[in-house]
Design an enzyme around this catalytic site. Structure first.
Site, PDB file in Angstrom:
ATOM      1  N   ASP A   1       1.365  -4.904   8.765  1.00 41.23           N
ATOM      2  CA  ASP A   1       0.234  -4.025   8.526  1.00 41.23           C
ATOM      3  C   ASP A   1      -1.003  -4.912   8.419  1.00 41.23           C
ATOM      4  O   ASP A   1      -1.089  -5.779   7.533  1.00 41.23           O
ATOM      5  CB  ASP A   1       0.456  -3.228   7.230  1.00 41.23           C
ATOM      6  CG  ASP A   1      -0.661  -2.232   6.954  1.00 41.23           C
ATOM      7  OD1 ASP A   1      -1.831  -2.539   7.293  1.00 41.23           O
ATOM      8  OD2 ASP A   1      -0.381  -1.171   6.378  1.00 41.23           O
TER       9      ASP A   1
ATOM     10  N   PHE B   1       0.844  -1.187   0.000  1.00 40.47           N
ATOM     11  CA  PHE B   1       0.000   0.000   0.000  1.00 40.47           C
ATOM     12  C   PHE B   1       0.894   1.257   0.000  1.00 40.47           C
ATOM     13  O   PHE B   1       1.913   1.277   0.683  1.00 40.47           O
ATOM     14  CB  PHE B   1      -0.879  -0.044   1.259  1.00 40.47           C
ATOM     15  CG  PHE B   1      -2.001   0.941   1.265  1.00 40.47           C
ATOM     16  CD1 PHE B   1      -3.202   0.654   0.629  1.00 40.47           C
ATOM     17  CD2 PHE B   1      -1.868   2.150   1.925  1.00 40.47           C
ATOM     18  CE1 PHE B   1      -4.248   1.567   0.645  1.00 40.47           C
ATOM     19  CE2 PHE B   1      -2.911   3.067   1.946  1.00 40.47           C
ATOM     20  CZ  PHE B   1      -4.103   2.782   1.304  1.00 40.47           C
TER      21      PHE B   1
ATOM     22  N   ARG C   1     -12.289  -4.846  -6.920  1.00 44.85           N
ATOM     23  CA  ARG C   1     -12.217  -5.652  -5.702  1.00 44.85           C
ATOM     24  C   ARG C   1     -13.626  -5.917  -5.206  1.00 44.85           C
ATOM     25  O   ARG C   1     -14.411  -4.984  -5.052  1.00 44.85           O
ATOM     26  CB  ARG C   1     -11.465  -4.903  -4.596  1.00 44.85           C
ATOM     27  CG  ARG C   1      -9.976  -4.879  -4.742  1.00 44.85           C
ATOM     28  CD  ARG C   1      -9.295  -4.403  -3.467  1.00 44.85           C
ATOM     29  NE  ARG C   1      -9.910  -3.200  -2.900  1.00 44.85           N
ATOM     30  CZ  ARG C   1      -9.362  -2.470  -1.944  1.00 44.85           C
ATOM     31  NH1 ARG C   1      -8.193  -2.811  -1.439  1.00 44.85           N
ATOM     32  NH2 ARG C   1      -9.979  -1.407  -1.478  1.00 44.85           N
TER      33      ARG C   1
ATOM     34  N   TYR D   1     -11.474   1.241  10.355  1.00 43.35           N
ATOM     35  CA  TYR D   1     -12.660   1.624   9.567  1.00 43.35           C
ATOM     36  C   TYR D   1     -12.966   0.625   8.459  1.00 43.35           C
ATOM     37  O   TYR D   1     -13.926   0.785   7.728  1.00 43.35           O
ATOM     38  CB  TYR D   1     -12.507   3.034   8.976  1.00 43.35           C
ATOM     39  CG  TYR D   1     -11.204   3.304   8.241  1.00 43.35           C
ATOM     40  CD1 TYR D   1     -11.026   2.857   6.938  1.00 43.35           C
ATOM     41  CD2 TYR D   1     -10.172   3.981   8.859  1.00 43.35           C
ATOM     42  CE1 TYR D   1      -9.840   3.078   6.274  1.00 43.35           C
ATOM     43  CE2 TYR D   1      -8.976   4.215   8.198  1.00 43.35           C
ATOM     44  CZ  TYR D   1      -8.818   3.765   6.908  1.00 43.35           C
ATOM     45  OH  TYR D   1      -7.635   3.979   6.264  1.00 43.35           O
ATOM     46  N   LYS D   2     -12.141  -0.430   8.307  1.00 46.63           N
ATOM     47  CA  LYS D   2     -12.403  -1.451   7.296  1.00 46.63           C
ATOM     48  C   LYS D   2     -13.267  -2.545   7.931  1.00 46.63           C
ATOM     49  O   LYS D   2     -14.456  -2.321   8.127  1.00 46.63           O
ATOM     50  CB  LYS D   2     -11.084  -1.949   6.720  1.00 46.63           C
ATOM     51  CG  LYS D   2     -10.407  -0.822   5.892  1.00 46.63           C
ATOM     52  CD  LYS D   2      -9.018  -1.108   5.409  1.00 46.63           C
ATOM     53  CE  LYS D   2      -8.513   0.075   4.580  1.00 46.63           C
ATOM     54  NZ  LYS D   2      -7.070   0.058   4.374  1.00 46.63           N
TER      55      LYS D   2
END
Ligand code: PLP
Length: 416
Positions: A216, A139, A390, A241-242
């Site tokens: 991560d 990322f 995705r 928040y995922k």
């Protein structure tokens, strides 16, 4: 829930929808689907891995917070509950999702800021170690922070170039390790392909040369079980928040294994990281425990939403959440095989569920335009440059039928 009137009814679609209905009927976690706010006009939400949906309890919970904790208790709430919240929530995340005993996880800042703090601490830990290991496809924030810290600390970055679908393997990491390695820093789940890295084996390989290892967990926390303590992980960071449904901009969490407390020093040594916050003394004395990772006043309002989701995951158990996740992604791959592969769509995620996290990525040159049309039609996956879609399947809020509806909508948008 999903509006089936808008769904095509050809034979292969009918077979997939029947299968999905049967899987939903047998899903032990199906009752939780109703725990989330309804989104009018949305037929399939396939982006729970970017922004998890809010729980139905949220409007009332926020109102109570304003009326009582903030409005009535006023500043007394800091002593009564908020001072301890970063550590209490950290302990809960550790227990429910990370396999981490209490006292090693805090909630604070953003993922980017916490990665900076831990990576910078690791980079300074041993002056004889001059290399940071990072993966080329990681990322952006992880890569950019690594480059910045390498420049700041005078270190060299050793880049790994793994297979884009299968992700980082132990051998990829072993090839760049040496007694010069200060830190190996990788994503547990690849944010593009969904590949699941072998955290245990890679951590062991790093330790074999005396390096520190950081993970991560943004795309794995709350959906894939892990054992940070048992696997000897040094440090980890993830967002809430995922799959933890903390809401837009909710703070991140950091794990630092107890053996490093008091030894590693993070660089943003604000007053919340001091041994005695209210001593207001002339010089900085760092806290000897996990609180040393904090810097300033925590974002209390943004820590409300994740609490309900942690309750749901704890009730369900992370192992049952993973089981449903595998069932959803397996179904998505089967639907891909019959509906999308014939249209020239590529599968960009591992086929073996054991090597895959909670999302499935597919590729086609038309997907940028397809995504725009899907969003307008209430089917919401996300687009990843250059040509990937995705399908993010958050297990507690996503049904099998929603998954199939999403895949069929991609098919029909491609055919249109
Ligand atoms: C989502 C994500 C981030 C986000 O970082 P923020 O600081 O919260 O913006 C970082 N790393 C990975 C791997 C992610 O998937």
């Amino acid at each position: 829930m999903t509006d089936l009137a808008a769904v095509p009814t050809d034979d292969s679609a009918t077979a997939l929808l029947d299968e999905a209905r049967a899987l939903d009927a047998a899903d032990p976690l199906r009752a939780h689907l109703d725990a989330f706010v309804e989104a009018p006009g949305v037929r399939a939400y396939l982006d729970g891995n970017s922004l998890g949906r809010p729980l139905r309890e949220m409007p009332e919970k926020l109102a109570d917070f304003v009326r009582h904790d903030w409005g009535t208790r006023l500043i007394r709430s800091w002593d009564e509950q908020w001072m301890a919240l970063p550590m209490e929530l950290g302990d809960r995340i550790g227990r429910v999702a990370l396999g981490a005993a209490a006292g090693q996880t805090v909630v604070a800042d953003s993922t980017s800021v916490l990665i900076y703090k831990l990576m910078r601490a690791a980079a300074a830990a041993d002056p004889t170690r001059t290399e940071l290991v990072m993966e080329q496809g990681n990322f952006p924030t992880d890569r950019f922070l690594t480059e910045g810290i390498a420049t700041e600390a005078g270190l060299t970055v050793r880049w790994i170039e793994p297979d884009p679908v299968l992700g980082v393997q132990v051998a990829d990491v072993a090839a760049v390790l040496s007694e010069r390695t200060a830190l190996v820093s990788l994503s547990h789940i690849d944010y593009r392909s969904g590949a699941l890295a072998d955290m245990r084996a890679i951590t062991e390989a790093g330790h074999a040369v005396g390096a520190l290892v950081m993970w991560d967990l943004c795309h794995s926390a709350g959906v894939v079980p892990m054992q940070l303590d048992d696997w000897g992980v040094d440090m980890a960071v993830g967002c809430t928040y995922k799959y933890l449904n903390g809401g837009p901009g909710s703070p991140a969490f950091a794990y630092l294994n107890r053996r490093h407390h008091g030894a590693l020093r993070q660089p943003i040594q604000g007053w919340w990281s001091a041994a005695d916050i209210f001593a207001m003394g002339p010089e900085y004395v760092p806290a000897g425990d996990i609180r040393q990772l904090l810097s300033g006043t925590p974002p209390v309002t943004s820590m409300l939403a994740m609490q309900g989701m942690l309750d749901l995951i704890e009730q369900s158990t992370i192992d049952a959440v993973r089981q449903k996740s595998v069932s959803l992604t397996d179904l998505a791959v089967r639907a891909y095989d019959t509906e999308l592969a014939p249209l020239g769509v590529r599968l960009l995620s591992p086929r073996d569920a054991g090597l895959r996290g909670g999302h499935v990525t597919i590729g086609h040159p038309d997907f940028r335009d397809v995504t725009r049309r899907l969003w307008a039609d209430g089917v919401i996956p996300d687009f990843r440059f250059p040509d990937g879609i995705r399908l993010g399947l958050s297990p507690l809020s996503t049904s099998h039928i929603e998954t199939v509806v999403g895949v069929l909508a991609v098919r029909d948008a491609l055919r249109a």
